[in-house]
Design an enzyme around this catalytic site. Sequence first.
Site: not given
Length: 1560
Positions: A539, A542, A640
Site C-alpha cells: 500500500d 510510491h 478505492d
Amino acid sequence: MHTKQIRVLTLNGGENRETTLYRLQKGWILRFNLGPSLFVSPVRIFSNHPTNKSVPFDRTKYTELEWNSPSGSKIDRHDVYAEAQINTAGSFNYYFTADGSKDKQHADGEGYFLVDPVLSFSTDDCEDEENEELSLDSIQCQSVISKLLGPFPEWEGRLKVSYETGYNMIHFTPIQELGQSNSAYSIRNQLCLNPIFNTENKTYGYDDVETLVNEMVRNWKILSMTDLVLNHTANDSPWLREHPECGYNLVNSPHLRPAYLVDRILLHFSIDVGDGKYESRGIPDIVDRMEHLEAINRVLHEDVFPYYKLHEFYTMDIEAVLREFKRAIEEARCVSSSKPQLELIQDPQFRRNTSTVDMDTALHLYNTDRPGVSSRAERIQRCCEEFRAKLEELNRHKFAEMQDHINAAISNFVANVKYRFVDGHGPRVGKVTAEEPLMWNYFVQPESYDGTVLSEEVNMDGDSGKLIMAVNGWVMGDDPLKNFADPDRTVYLRRELLPWGDSCKLRYGKEPKDCPYLWQRMKDYTEAMVKIFHGVRLDNCHSTPIHVAEYVLDAARKIRPDLYVVAELFTGNESVDNIFMNKLGINSLIREAMSASDCHDQGRLVYKYGGTSVGSFIQPRVQPLLPTTAHALFFDQTHDNESPVERRSPFDPFPSAAIVSMACCATGSNRGYDQLVPHHIHVVKEERLYMSWATWDFPEPPFMNDKFGITAGKKILNKLHYHLGVTGYSEVYVDQLSHDTVAITRHNPHNHESYVMVARTAFQNPQNPKETGYIRPLHVDGEITEIVFEAKFSETEGFKYEKNPNFINGLPNYYLDIKEKLETSASESIKIRKQGDSSEVDFHSFPPGSVVVFKQVLPHKAKNAILKIRRGVSQFGYLMRSYSGRTMFDKTFDSSNFHAIVSKLSLSDLNIVLYRCDSEEAADGNGFGAYDIPGYGPMVYCGLRGLMAVLAHVRPNNDLGHPLCNNLREGNWLSDYVANRLKVHPNTRDLGEWFAGVLGNLNDIPRFLVPCYFDTVITGAYVVLRDQTTKLMSEFIQDGSTFVQMLSLGSLQFCGYVKNAKLPKLSLTMKSTTPNVDVDHPLSLAAGFPHFASGYMRNWGRDTFISLRGLLLLTGRYDDAKLIIMAYGGCLRHGLIPNLLNEGKGARFNCRDAFWWWLQAIQDYCSFRGTDILEEKVARLYPSDDSTVHEPDGQYDQPLHQVIQEGLQRHAEGLKYRERNAGTAIDEQMSDEGFNNEIGVDWETGFVFGGNERNCGTWMDKMGSSVKAGTKGKPATPRSGSAVELVGLCMSALTWLENLADQKIYPYDGVSIIKDGVSTKKTFKEWSRLLKDNFEKHFWINVDPTAEYETHPELINRRGFYKDSYFAKPFWADFQLRPNFPVAMVVAPQLFPPEYAWTALAQAEDVLLGSLGMKTLDPRDWAYVGDYDNSNDTDDCKVAHGFNYHQGPEWVWPLGYFLRAKLYFAKILESKRKGLLKSTVSFIKTRLTPHYEHIMASPWQSLPELTNSNGRFCPSSCPAQAWSAACILEVLYDLEEVGMVDDIAPRRNSADLSQKTVLV
C-alpha cells in the site's frame, strides 16, 4: 529433449539499467554477453541471485560468475559469456567491473532482473496433495474490505461468494486492528487481528486466519494476499505514544516546527470561521462561493499570518550577532578560516531569531581597514555599520523566502477549500465545523496540548514536542524517490500535502539502528502476514521508503520464497515505476479499466497489458533478454474507486468485465462490482457487511446467489480467463468494430484455435438500450465451431434500488440473460455466414451491455498445412509439436531430409543459396534479381541472407506491421521466389524443391499466420546452412568466434560464379590436379557490393589478391584460391597481371601493383599448401605481348614458375608500352598520355618503379572526370616512381624466391639486367641486398633532420615516418603521409629497424587512424578532404566527381595492415619494452570493436569499402568490400598466432556450442 530457455543480456560499459525491467522465470538461464565496449577490459561480473535454491537470498552477498567460451580462441573474447541459473523468485542485482576489481563501488555497470514466483495450490500441512500451479496470467483476484466481512465465523460464507464467482485469489485489505477513523488502511496495531472479528465467546487471532486461508486453498483452490501498510500508522496507535521516535515529531524533526505553527494557525482560523467570527469580513460559516474563497485568501494574507512573524524561525537577532562581532574585534580574535561570502546559518532547532553567521567569515570580510577614520573606536563603528547592513540584507532575504512559502501555503489551503466546499465535483461540505474543517490537519497532538496558537507554540519546546507528529499523505507530482518529510523539503510548510489526517507518517531513518523498534515491529508484522498469505500488496508503495520495503520483503521471502508482490504506483513515470519494481521485486502492477475514457481506450489497455499479437513470431529458446513492461494485475474496478454504475452506466460493468477477462495477464475486481453496487464502497465510511452465499433461489439479505447483478456472468468470464491462461492462448488481437463495440481475440499459437469475444460497452446511459444499430461485420479466418456464451443485459420494471442499512446490496432492477454452449445457428445475437474457409459475423441483436464469445478453429486443410510445415521445420532440429502435443522431430536422413540435401552443397552452391546481389543474380539470365519488398525496397541479397537482414530486426521486435510481413500476408510471391530461384540451378534444385514443398503449404493457412511460419522456415534453414558453411571451412574458422565466422562469410559472399564475369579458361591439366572443384567454372572474387559484383567491374587483380589470403586461404578454400591464381597468371602480359580482368579477353594492363600482389598471394598459398603449385600448368592467353587471345589447348601451357619468372624478368629489363585500343573505347576519362605505361627496376636502388603523372597504377587509382572542375584525365594520386608498398612486396617476393632457389624448388636464382649496354645477371640475393641497403636512406624521414639524405627539407612537414614513394612525379608527393608503408612492414619487415618502425606506426596512429579505417592522406595536406561524394558536380577541383577518393576518406583494408604491423613489431620490441605486446594486443582488440559492431549490424553482413571522416557513413562507398573483410580477418588470425591468453581467461564450454548461434 532439452528445452531450457536462455535469455541473453549484453553488457555495455558505463550503463545503469536500474530503470529497465527484465523478467525471467525460474528454471531459465540468464546469459551475460560482453558488449563491444567491454571487449578489452578485464571484466568481472557479480550477482546476488543465489547459486542454488537451497541458499537463502542475501542482497548483500554477491557471487562472481565464471566466464565461458564456446570457441577455441585464446585471445578473442567476442563470444565469452557468464551464466546464472535462475532458481529463486524475487528481484536480483548484478554488477560488473571493468578494472579487474570486485568492489561494487568500482562498478562499470549494473542492473536488475525480476524472477516471477511460482504460485501453487499446495499447503504446508498437506504434502501429499497434487502441486497444481497458478500462472500469473491466470490469476483472477477479488478485493474485499476486511472490516466488512463481519465476525470471523461468518467469513467463510461471505468469502464463498468469491469462490462461486470463479475467482482464484482474494485480496484482503488489512486485517489488523484499525484506528479511530475506522479507515481500512489506518492500522492501530500491526501485530494483532482486528477485534471486531471476535465474538462474545471467542477471541480470534492470526492462526485462525491462516487456517481459513489454507482451507480456501485446499477446498476452493483460492490463494490469498493482503496489504502491507509500511508508511504510516493510525494516529491513535498506543505504541506510537510509547515510541514517539517512530514518527516525524518536533524533536527529531525540528525543521517541521514552522510548518506545525502554520497548521495550527489555519486550524484556529477554520474554527473561527465556523464560529462566525469572520462573517463581517465576508467569510460565513457556510462556504460555497468563489467570493468566499477570495475573502479567505485576503484575510489570511492581511490579518492572520502577519501577526505570527513566522520568518523569525529563519532569521537572526541582529543585535546579538553585532555584539558578538564587536567583541571579537575588540579582543582581536584570530581568524582561522573563512568563506568567500557571508551566509546565514539556519538554527538546526528552528527557534525564533536564533539563526547566525560564521563569525570567522564575518571578521575576514568586514573587520577591515577604514581609510580616513580618526580612532580605533571609529573604525570599529564603521565595521559594525557595514556588517549590520549585510545582516539586514540576509534577514530580508529570509523574510522574502518565508513570505513565498506562506503565499504557497495560503494558495494551497484555498485550493483545498475550493475542492471540498465549492467545486461541483467535490464533496461540497457546506458548513465549516470542527469535524469538517476548511482543511484537514497536517499534525496531530495530544488533546491536552490544544489551546491558542501562542500556547501551542510553547508545546513545541522540550520533550512535549515529541508527541506532536506529522501525518502522512500524498503529494501530487512529487518525486517518489525522495522523502517529502526530509529536512530539505518544504512540503508541510507550503501545504503541498493531501493529508490523511488519521495516520502519522513513520520515520525509519536510513537503517535499523536509526529506529530499532520501528524496523523490528514492521518486520514482525510483515513476517506474520506472509506466514498466512501467498502475496502482499504494498500500500502507498510510491511513498514507502524503498530501503524499508527491501528490508521487510527480504525477511518475507525467507518465509515464503515464492511470495507474490503487487503494488499500485502513481509515479507517472515508467522508468521510476521500474526502479520500484527492480528494487522490491514487485511482480505485478495494479492497472484499472476504469481509467479508460472510452471503449477504444479500454481495448487499447487490453492490448497494452495482455499478451503478444496474434500471429507473433516464434522465438528461439536462446534469445535476447529484451526490456519489458510491468506485468499487470488488470482490474475492472479497484476497491478505492467509484462504482462504474455511477461513473458510466449500469449497462457497462458486464461488457467491460468481459473486455478485461480477455487480457492475457492477471485480472481483478472489487467485491460489489459483480453485484452492481451503485455507489463507492468507501474504505473509511462504509460499515455495512458483505452478503453471504446462498444455495437457494430468491435469497434475501444477508444472503445472495448468482442471480444478483452480473455474478453468473462473471463466473463464466473468470472460467474462460483461467482456461485461456492455462492452455496457452497467449496471443491477443483487438479490433474496434464501432465507437462502443470491440472484438478481442485470444489465440493459441500451438493449436491455432481462438476464442473471440465481442462486447458492446455503455460508457454513458444508452438512449435506446434495446437498439443494436450498425456494427461492422466481423471477418473471422476459419470456422466458428460453437458459441461459448452470449449475454444480454436488460432493465426490468417492478424493482427499485433501496440501500440496505446493514448489508451491501446492488441494483435489483437489472438482469443478465446468459445462454451457454450454443450451436452456431442457435445464436440470437449474431448471424454467421460461411465464406469459403472463413466466416462473416453479422450482429443481429446486440444492444448495449451485450457480450458474445465464440470459438474459432482452422479449416482442416489449414491444419494439415501447418502440420506439414512443422514436420519440415522439425528437420532443422527444432522442437515442434503436433496439435495433440506430441513432439515432432524428424530424425530420418533420407534424400528429402533438409540436412541430407544441405550436406551435398558446396561453398559455391551456398553462395547462391545465401547470398548473391542483384546484378550477380541477373547475370544468370534466368529472370531473377533481388526481391523488392513494397514499401521497404529491394533486399540486399537474393539469397536467404537478404531475408535474414530484415527478419533479424522484425522477429525480436515482433514487428508484424513491417512491410515484409504485409507482403507475406498479401500473397505468396516471396515464398515462390525463395524456391524458384534455387530450382533453376542443378546443384540447388533439390533444395529449391524442398522450399517449394514446405513453403507451398503457406498457401493453405490463414494469411495472418504466414509471416510467423515463413520466418520459422527461413530462419531455421538459414541457421543450418550457416553451420554447414562453417563446417566446410578451416579449423580456424570452425573454432573461431562469431566475429571470425562473420568475417569468414565474406569468402561465401564475394566468391562465386557469375556468368558475365568468368575467369579465363584454365589448363586442361587442372582437372587432374584439382579434382574437387569445377575447373570449367572457376569461382572469382568480387571486389565489392553492389558496385563491383558483375560484368567487367567484378574482377580486379589487386583487389583479388589483397583479399585472397583472408577470404580463401585462412578459410581453407585452397583449391578455389589456386584456380584464381592460375587463371590470372594465364593473363600475364607485359610482365603484368591485369587490373580489370574482364574475362581475360578484355583485360586492361594499366596497374603496376597487381603483379606484386599476385606474387604475394602465391607465396601465401605456398605457406599453407606447399610449393607444388609452382609446377602446375598455366594456360597462357597471351603467349607474347603482341599476340591475340589464345584459347587454352595445351600448346602454350607453362609451369607457374616460368610465368613468375617472366614477370620478374620483364620488370628487371624495364618496359614501356601503350595500352591496346587506347582511347575512349576502354577509358572515357584518361588523357592520351595516360595510356602510356612504364615498368622497371632502378638498379641504383633496387626499387621497382613505373607510371607517369597521367596515370595511376596503384590502388589509389582515382582518375579525374570533371570538365567543369578541370580534373578530367588528371589522376588524383598518380604515385609514379617507386611506391612504398610495391617496394615492400618486391622485397617479400625476392626473399621468398631466394630461399626457394637455395632449396632447388624454384629453378631460377635471379634475373638478367642490361647495365651499360651489357646483359648481366642479378641474383635475387643481390637484388634484395641492394633494395634493403637503399630503403631506409630513401624512404625514412628521420625524427631529427639528417642533411645527408634530405635533398628537399622544405617539403618535410612531418617527421618520424616512411615516405609514400620515391622519385615520384610530382616530386612533392614522396613526402605525403599515407597509410601505405604499413603494408610494406607486414610483407617485408626486414626492411624496417624496429624502433623506426614503431615511431612511424605511432605517427600513423596519431594522424591517420580512424574509426573503421585509415585516413588516406594527412589532414594537414592541402589536398585533404575527408568526405567522399562521387556525385559531386561542382567546380571544386578537390572533390568534383569524387576526386578525393584517396585524399582523406578512411579506407578499411589498410587498417588491417597497420594493426598487423603494430602486432609484429610489438613482438620484436617486447624484450626491450616489457608489457608492450600485451598493451598492443589490447589496443588492437579495442580498434576492432567498431568493426564487430558494424558487421553485426550491417544488412550486407560485411565491412564497407571506406567511410567519410571520423568514421561517418559514406553513401558513395560500397557497403561490402572484399579486401576490408579479408584484411580484418587476417588481424584476428595473427592475434591467435601470438599465443597470448585473454585477461578474463574464459574456460571453454563445448556443451554450449549448440547455443552459440547468433541470428544477424
